[in-house]
Design a protein around this motif. Structure first.
Motif, PDB file in Angstrom:
ATOM      1  N   TYR A  35      10.382   5.877  -0.419  1.00 56.12           N
ATOM      2  CA  TYR A  35       9.981   4.485  -0.320  1.00 56.12           C
ATOM      3  C   TYR A  35       9.375   4.033  -1.647  1.00 56.12           C
ATOM      4  O   TYR A  35       8.847   4.831  -2.413  1.00 56.12           O
ATOM      5  N   GLN A  37       6.574   0.997  -2.899  1.00 55.97           N
ATOM      6  CA  GLN A  37       5.599   0.040  -2.400  1.00 55.97           C
ATOM      7  C   GLN A  37       4.989  -0.728  -3.565  1.00 55.97           C
ATOM      8  O   GLN A  37       4.586  -0.123  -4.562  1.00 55.97           O
ATOM      9  N   GLY A  40       0.010  -5.142  -2.144  1.00 57.55           N
ATOM     10  CA  GLY A  40      -0.068  -6.174  -1.111  1.00 57.55           C
ATOM     11  C   GLY A  40       1.106  -6.194  -0.157  1.00 57.55           C
ATOM     12  O   GLY A  40       1.179  -7.076   0.714  1.00 57.55           O
ATOM     13  N   GLU A  41       2.000  -5.228  -0.295  1.00 59.84           N
ATOM     14  CA  GLU A  41       3.167  -5.189   0.581  1.00 59.84           C
ATOM     15  C   GLU A  41       3.289  -3.818   1.240  1.00 59.84           C
ATOM     16  O   GLU A  41       2.678  -2.840   0.792  1.00 59.84           O
ATOM     17  N   GLY A  42       4.117  -3.757   2.288  1.00 52.19           N
ATOM     18  CA  GLY A  42       4.384  -2.469   2.908  1.00 52.19           C
ATOM     19  C   GLY A  42       5.462  -1.725   2.138  1.00 52.19           C
ATOM     20  O   GLY A  42       6.185  -2.315   1.324  1.00 52.19           O
ATOM     21  N   PRO A  43       5.590  -0.422   2.374  1.00 45.40           N
ATOM     22  CA  PRO A  43       6.649   0.352   1.713  1.00 45.40           C
ATOM     23  C   PRO A  43       8.035  -0.146   2.120  1.00 45.40           C
ATOM     24  O   PRO A  43       8.241  -0.587   3.247  1.00 45.40           O
ATOM     25  N   LEU A  45      12.106   1.065   2.160  1.00 52.87           N
ATOM     26  CA  LEU A  45      12.962   2.240   2.079  1.00 52.87           C
ATOM     27  C   LEU A  45      13.961   2.135   0.922  1.00 52.87           C
ATOM     28  O   LEU A  45      14.631   1.117   0.750  1.00 52.87           O
ATOM     29  N   LEU A  86       4.481   2.064  -6.596  1.00 53.34           N
ATOM     30  CA  LEU A  86       4.095   3.311  -5.938  1.00 53.34           C
ATOM     31  C   LEU A  86       5.319   3.875  -5.240  1.00 53.34           C
ATOM     32  O   LEU A  86       5.929   3.202  -4.402  1.00 53.34           O
ATOM     33  N   LEU A  88       6.839   6.782  -2.782  1.00 52.51           N
ATOM     34  CA  LEU A  88       6.388   7.659  -1.702  1.00 52.51           C
ATOM     35  C   LEU A  88       7.556   8.439  -1.124  1.00 52.51           C
ATOM     36  O   LEU A  88       8.595   7.861  -0.824  1.00 52.51           O
ATOM     37  N   LEU A  98       6.652   9.251  10.300  1.00 53.05           N
ATOM     38  CA  LEU A  98       6.780   9.668   8.912  1.00 53.05           C
ATOM     39  C   LEU A  98       5.543  10.433   8.460  1.00 53.05           C
ATOM     40  O   LEU A  98       4.413  10.027   8.723  1.00 53.05           O
ATOM     41  N   PHE A 100       3.902  11.359   5.063  1.00 50.79           N
ATOM     42  CA  PHE A 100       4.004  10.916   3.681  1.00 50.79           C
ATOM     43  C   PHE A 100       3.366  11.887   2.701  1.00 50.79           C
ATOM     44  O   PHE A 100       2.363  12.545   2.997  1.00 50.79           O
ATOM     45  N   GLN A 102       1.441  12.069  -1.126  1.00 50.50           N
ATOM     46  CA  GLN A 102       0.320  11.284  -1.646  1.00 50.50           C
ATOM     47  C   GLN A 102       0.757  10.094  -2.479  1.00 50.50           C
ATOM     48  O   GLN A 102      -0.016   9.184  -2.728  1.00 50.50           O
TER      49      GLN A 102
END
Lengths: 110, 116
Positions: A35, A37, A40-43, A45, A86, A88, A98, A100, A102
């Protein structure tokens, strides 16, 4: 307990450089996902790898799943500032939950 | 179509108060997940709902945490007697099905919880 170790945690490079992010586990996963990211947002895919030894390419991103399905890598060729974010890795557990790593904070400077 | 939405986007609360976080999944998605993202712990699974089955609560860190999903759609995560270590971003995700690796989880933008 299934754990995923992701490295490096931080990576700061210049535009045009190549990089590799590693994701390792002592457990076998049926599949593994990567993922990305942004703040301010979600991951979101990027890819799912399922078969041991599998290699998937997404433009300048290459994803590998280890033969034993315990490790994976993400390689970015000729990184661009737009790749900053970021990254992941996540092992897919029972029911799709899931596990994850780090995360790797990537900064690509122009 | 609309993605996963979460509310509020930010929540500041005093230690000891209860909070409720809401998640509206993508319409038609049968699976719903809650995760927590904090600086020290990364992204951790909390709880998972699939249809009418009993939820998988194996990731809830304490009995102060609970969640419900009404009508197979909206979910609420409740944290009672909040502590400072509960400060984190709480992410919700939904998935079309619960089987098969190809089913993608779609994440909401999260609720940033700060406990003072």
């Amino acid at each position: 307990t299934q754990l995923l170790e992701q490295s490096p945690q931080f990576l700061s490079i210049q535009e045009g450089e190549n990089l590799t992010v590693y994701c390792n586990s002592s457990s076998v996963f049926s599949s593994l996902q990567w993922y990305r990211q942004e703040p301010g947002e979600g991951p979101v895919l990027l890819v799912t790898v399922v078969t041991g030894g599998e290699v998937k390419k997404l433009k300048r991103l290459t994803f590998q799943f280890g033969d034993a399905r315990k490790d994976s890598s993400l390689h970015i060729t000729a990184a661009q500032p737009g790749d900053t974010g970021l990254y992941l890795c996540a092992g897919v557990g029972w029911g799709g939950k899931l596990i994850f790593g780090q995360g790797t904070e990537l900064s690509v400077k122009p | 179509g609309a993605g996963v939405s979460q509310s509020p986007s930010n929540k500041v609360t005093e230690k000891g108060k209860d909070v409720e976080l809401r998640c509206d999944p993508i319409s038609g998605h049968t699976a719903l997940y809650w995760y927590r993202q904090s600086l020290g712990q990364g992204l951790e699974f909390l709880i998972y709902f699939q249809g009418n089955s009993a939820p998988d609560k194996s990731g809830l860190p304490s009995d102060r945490f609970s969640a419900e999903r009404t009508g197979g759609s909206v979910s609420t995560l409740t944290i009672q007697r909040t502590q400072q270590e509960d400060s984190a971003v709480y992410l919700c995700a939904s998935r079309l099905g619960h089987r098969g690796p190809a089913y993608e989880q779609y994440f909401g933008p999260g609720t940033r919880l700060t406990v003072t």
